[in-house]
Design a protein around this motif. Structure first.
Motif, PDB file in Angstrom:
ATOM      1  N   GLY A 125       0.823  -1.197   0.000  1.00 55.83           N
ATOM      2  CA  GLY A 125       0.000   0.000   0.000  1.00 55.83           C
ATOM      3  C   GLY A 125       0.855   1.242   0.000  1.00 55.83           C
ATOM      4  N   HIS A 126       0.190   2.362  -0.188  1.00 54.78           N
ATOM      5  CA  HIS A 126       0.893   3.642  -0.107  1.00 54.78           C
ATOM      6  C   HIS A 126      -0.082   4.678   0.417  1.00 54.78           C
ATOM      7  CE1 HIS A 126      -1.022   5.590  -3.621  1.00 54.78           C
ATOM      8  NE2 HIS A 126      -1.011   4.377  -4.147  1.00 54.78           N
ATOM      9  N   PHE A 127       0.473   5.645   1.127  1.00 56.30           N
ATOM     10  CA  PHE A 127      -0.366   6.742   1.568  1.00 56.30           C
ATOM     11  C   PHE A 127      -0.858   7.489   0.343  1.00 56.30           C
ATOM     12  CE2 PHE A 127       2.186   6.179   5.531  1.00 56.30           C
ATOM     13  CZ  PHE A 127       1.117   5.748   6.325  1.00 56.30           C
ATOM     14  N   ILE A 128      -2.060   7.982   0.432  1.00 58.36           N
ATOM     15  CA  ILE A 128      -2.731   8.583  -0.722  1.00 58.36           C
ATOM     16  C   ILE A 128      -1.957   9.761  -1.309  1.00 58.36           C
ATOM     17  CG2 ILE A 128      -4.253  10.229   0.456  1.00 58.36           C
ATOM     18  CD1 ILE A 128      -6.521   8.869  -1.333  1.00 58.36           C
ATOM     19  N   ASP A 129      -1.128  10.412  -0.489  1.00 56.57           N
ATOM     20  CA  ASP A 129      -0.346  11.547  -0.991  1.00 56.57           C
ATOM     21  C   ASP A 129       1.025  11.120  -1.537  1.00 56.57           C
ATOM     22  OD1 ASP A 129       0.789  10.937   1.451  1.00 56.57           O
ATOM     23  OD2 ASP A 129       0.675  12.969   2.262  1.00 56.57           O
ATOM     24  N   ASN A 130       1.192   9.826  -1.798  1.00 53.24           N
ATOM     25  CA  ASN A 130       2.434   9.300  -2.367  1.00 53.24           C
ATOM     26  C   ASN A 130       2.110   8.450  -3.606  1.00 53.24           C
ATOM     27  OD1 ASN A 130       5.025   8.372  -2.852  1.00 53.24           O
ATOM     28  ND2 ASN A 130       5.009   6.906  -1.173  1.00 53.24           N
ATOM     29  N   PRO A 131       1.553   9.035  -4.656  1.00 51.88           N
ATOM     30  CA  PRO A 131       1.158   8.250  -5.821  1.00 51.88           C
ATOM     31  C   PRO A 131       2.327   7.603  -6.565  1.00 51.88           C
ATOM     32  CG  PRO A 131       0.979  10.595  -6.290  1.00 51.88           C
ATOM     33  CD  PRO A 131       1.275  10.462  -4.815  1.00 51.88           C
ATOM     34  N   ALA A 132       3.544   8.112  -6.407  1.00 50.80           N
ATOM     35  CA  ALA A 132       4.702   7.499  -7.080  1.00 50.80           C
ATOM     36  C   ALA A 132       4.879   6.050  -6.632  1.00 50.80           C
ATOM     37  CB  ALA A 132       5.964   8.304  -6.809  1.00 50.80           C
ATOM     38  N   SER A 133       4.598   5.782  -5.365  1.00 51.29           N
ATOM     39  CA  SER A 133       4.710   4.408  -4.878  1.00 51.29           C
ATOM     40  C   SER A 133       3.653   3.513  -5.523  1.00 51.29           C
ATOM     41  CB  SER A 133       4.586   4.373  -3.352  1.00 51.29           C
ATOM     42  OG  SER A 133       4.987   3.113  -2.867  1.00 51.29           O
ATOM     43  N   GLY A 134       2.475   4.057  -5.764  1.00 51.78           N
ATOM     44  CA  GLY A 134       1.446   3.300  -6.465  1.00 51.78           C
ATOM     45  C   GLY A 134       1.877   2.947  -7.881  1.00 51.78           C
ATOM     46  N   PHE A 142       1.289  -5.530  -9.031  1.00 53.87           N
ATOM     47  CA  PHE A 142       0.241  -5.379  -8.028  1.00 53.87           C
ATOM     48  C   PHE A 142      -0.963  -4.699  -8.670  1.00 53.87           C
ATOM     49  CE2 PHE A 142       3.638  -6.152  -5.064  1.00 53.87           C
ATOM     50  CZ  PHE A 142       3.029  -6.620  -3.902  1.00 53.87           C
ATOM     51  N   ALA A 143      -2.141  -5.047  -8.187  1.00 56.13           N
ATOM     52  CA  ALA A 143      -3.374  -4.431  -8.662  1.00 56.13           C
ATOM     53  C   ALA A 143      -4.066  -3.741  -7.494  1.00 56.13           C
ATOM     54  CB  ALA A 143      -4.296  -5.490  -9.264  1.00 56.13           C
ATOM     55  N   PRO A 144      -4.643  -2.574  -7.733  1.00 62.06           N
ATOM     56  CA  PRO A 144      -5.400  -1.915  -6.668  1.00 62.06           C
ATOM     57  C   PRO A 144      -6.594  -2.788  -6.268  1.00 62.06           C
ATOM     58  CG  PRO A 144      -5.092  -0.443  -8.550  1.00 62.06           C
ATOM     59  CD  PRO A 144      -4.637  -1.804  -8.967  1.00 62.06           C
ATOM     60  N   THR A 145      -6.851  -2.896  -4.975  1.00 61.23           N
ATOM     61  CA  THR A 145      -7.993  -3.680  -4.506  1.00 61.23           C
ATOM     62  C   THR A 145      -9.264  -2.850  -4.493  1.00 61.23           C
ATOM     63  OG1 THR A 145      -7.666  -3.086  -2.186  1.00 61.23           O
ATOM     64  CG2 THR A 145      -6.488  -5.056  -3.000  1.00 61.23           C
ATOM     65  N   GLY A 146      -9.134  -1.536  -4.645  1.00 59.57           N
ATOM     66  CA  GLY A 146     -10.280  -0.649  -4.550  1.00 59.57           C
ATOM     67  C   GLY A 146     -10.557  -0.183  -3.131  1.00 59.57           C
ATOM     68  N   ARG A 156       4.118  10.756  10.922  1.00 61.93           N
ATOM     69  CA  ARG A 156       3.131  11.833  10.845  1.00 61.93           C
ATOM     70  C   ARG A 156       2.424  12.037  12.187  1.00 61.93           C
ATOM     71  NH1 ARG A 156       0.579  11.503   4.888  1.00 61.93           N
ATOM     72  NH2 ARG A 156       2.299  10.440   3.871  1.00 61.93           N
ATOM     73  N   GLY A 157       2.356  10.942  12.959  1.00 57.69           N
ATOM     74  CA  GLY A 157       1.692  11.004  14.249  1.00 57.69           C
ATOM     75  C   GLY A 157       0.179  10.905  14.165  1.00 57.69           C
ATOM     76  N   TYR A 158      -0.344  10.404  13.063  1.00 57.93           N
ATOM     77  CA  TYR A 158      -1.793  10.258  12.920  1.00 57.93           C
ATOM     78  C   TYR A 158      -2.093   9.177  11.875  1.00 57.93           C
ATOM     79  CZ  TYR A 158      -1.070  13.377   8.860  1.00 57.93           C
ATOM     80  OH  TYR A 158      -0.630  13.948   7.698  1.00 57.93           O
ATOM     81  N   ASP A 159      -3.362   8.770  11.805  1.00 58.11           N
ATOM     82  CA  ASP A 159      -3.815   7.833  10.788  1.00 58.11           C
ATOM     83  C   ASP A 159      -4.016   8.599   9.481  1.00 58.11           C
ATOM     84  OD1 ASP A 159      -3.827   5.922  12.741  1.00 58.11           O
ATOM     85  OD2 ASP A 159      -6.009   5.729  12.860  1.00 58.11           O
ATOM     86  N   ALA A 160      -3.516   8.024   8.399  1.00 64.87           N
ATOM     87  CA  ALA A 160      -3.638   8.645   7.082  1.00 64.87           C
ATOM     88  C   ALA A 160      -4.267   7.646   6.120  1.00 64.87           C
ATOM     89  CB  ALA A 160      -2.264   9.080   6.574  1.00 64.87           C
ATOM     90  N   GLN A 161      -4.888   8.146   5.077  1.00 64.09           N
ATOM     91  CA  GLN A 161      -5.496   7.249   4.094  1.00 64.09           C
ATOM     92  C   GLN A 161      -4.415   6.507   3.318  1.00 64.09           C
ATOM     93  OE1 GLN A 161      -8.094   9.858   1.811  1.00 64.09           O
ATOM     94  NE2 GLN A 161      -9.840   8.893   2.838  1.00 64.09           N
ATOM     95  N   SER A 162      -4.615   5.188   3.195  1.00 65.66           N
ATOM     96  CA  SER A 162      -3.673   4.323   2.498  1.00 65.66           C
ATOM     97  C   SER A 162      -4.425   3.523   1.437  1.00 65.66           C
ATOM     98  CB  SER A 162      -2.997   3.368   3.493  1.00 65.66           C
ATOM     99  OG  SER A 162      -2.108   2.501   2.830  1.00 65.66           O
ATOM    100  N   VAL A 163      -3.885   3.496   0.231  1.00 64.87           N
ATOM    101  CA  VAL A 163      -4.469   2.761  -0.885  1.00 64.87           C
ATOM    102  C   VAL A 163      -3.898   1.343  -0.852  1.00 64.87           C
ATOM    103  CG1 VAL A 163      -4.764   2.691  -3.391  1.00 64.87           C
ATOM    104  CG2 VAL A 163      -4.583   4.903  -2.217  1.00 64.87           C
ATOM    105  N   GLU A 164      -4.768   0.348  -0.949  1.00 60.72           N
ATOM    106  CA  GLU A 164      -4.348  -1.051  -0.838  1.00 60.72           C
ATOM    107  C   GLU A 164      -4.199  -1.705  -2.208  1.00 60.72           C
ATOM    108  OE1 GLU A 164      -6.716  -4.866   0.547  1.00 60.72           O
ATOM    109  OE2 GLU A 164      -6.214  -3.586   2.264  1.00 60.72           O
ATOM    110  N   TYR A 165      -3.158  -2.515  -2.338  1.00 63.07           N
ATOM    111  CA  TYR A 165      -2.863  -3.288  -3.543  1.00 63.07           C
ATOM    112  C   TYR A 165      -2.633  -4.738  -3.150  1.00 63.07           C
ATOM    113  CZ  TYR A 165      -1.884   1.110  -5.976  1.00 63.07           C
ATOM    114  OH  TYR A 165      -1.981   2.352  -6.533  1.00 63.07           O
ATOM    115  N   SER A 166      -2.753  -5.643  -4.116  1.00 64.73           N
ATOM    116  CA  SER A 166      -2.434  -7.046  -3.857  1.00 64.73           C
ATOM    117  C   SER A 166      -1.904  -7.689  -5.129  1.00 64.73           C
ATOM    118  CB  SER A 166      -3.660  -7.809  -3.337  1.00 64.73           C
ATOM    119  OG  SER A 166      -4.630  -7.930  -4.353  1.00 64.73           O
TER     120      SER A 166
END
Length: 189
Positions: A125-134, A142-146, A156-166
């Motif tokens: 996965g990657h944090f949503i603000d790191n599209p290069a990793s995607g 890897f394919a995005p799971t949606g 960051r000290g907090y929970d951030a949105q992460s895009v999942e792949y498999s």
């Protein structure tokens, strides 16, 4: 374990690597893309990570550029870990090595090893603000799971949105993916 790819050499970390590790990862732009690395990343953090033992089923590697001069230059890290009961691929590369294809090359090498080790399914996965990793994850199959979920980021000290792949790696007996007949049975060469 050691892995040689076209341009890179992947090896275990050693305690004496801590200073070079620290010089490469002590960059907020790198660490903020990782879930389990703290910021600021201290010398003690680097010492701790460099001396971590290898798990034979979930190895991690220091990624180096082989040169005729010793020692080889550390450019990043790649490996497997367990997260939420699943085997996960993770990586980071020093900022000066972004955009050179090293993450793609090193991750492909670890995927081949993961298959040999018997892993059949991996997540990443990657944090949503790191599209290069995607982009790297898609390049290596890897394919995005949606699914987008909240994942804690220590830096960051907090929970951030992460895009999942498999990715499904298949069974360990078909490591190279070739030499199969129409029924999927391995043929003799």
């Amino acid at each position: 374990m050691f892995i040689r790819s076209e341009r890179l050499f992947l090896r275990p970390g050693w305690p004496e690597d801590w200073q070079e590790l620290h010089s490469r990862i002590a960059d907020e732009g790198v660490v903020r893309n990782l879930s389990s690395a703290p910021w600021p990343y201290t010398a003690e953090d680097a010492r701790w990570f460099a001396q971590q033992p290898q798990d034979q089923r979930l190895p991690h590697f220091f990624v180096t550029l082989p040169t005729s001069a010793a020692p080889a230059q550390l450019v990043g890290c790649v490996g497997l870990a367990e997260f939420a009961g699943k085997v996960e691929l993770g990586y980071w590369f020093a900022r000066e090595h972004w955009g050179k294809g090293f993450a793609t090359e090193a991750s492909r090498a670890v995927l081949r090893l993961a298959k040999v080790l018997g892993h059949r399914h991996l997540v990443a996965g990657h944090f949503i603000d790191n599209p290069a990793s995607g982009a790297v994850l898609r390049k290596i199959g890897f394919a995005p799971t949606g699914r987008v979920h909240q994942r804690h980021s220590l830096s960051r000290g907090y929970d951030a949105q992460s895009v999942e792949y498999s990715i499904d790696l298949g069974s360990p007996s078909d490591c190279d993916g070739g030499d199969k007949d129409a029924a999927g049975v391995m043929r003799a060469a």
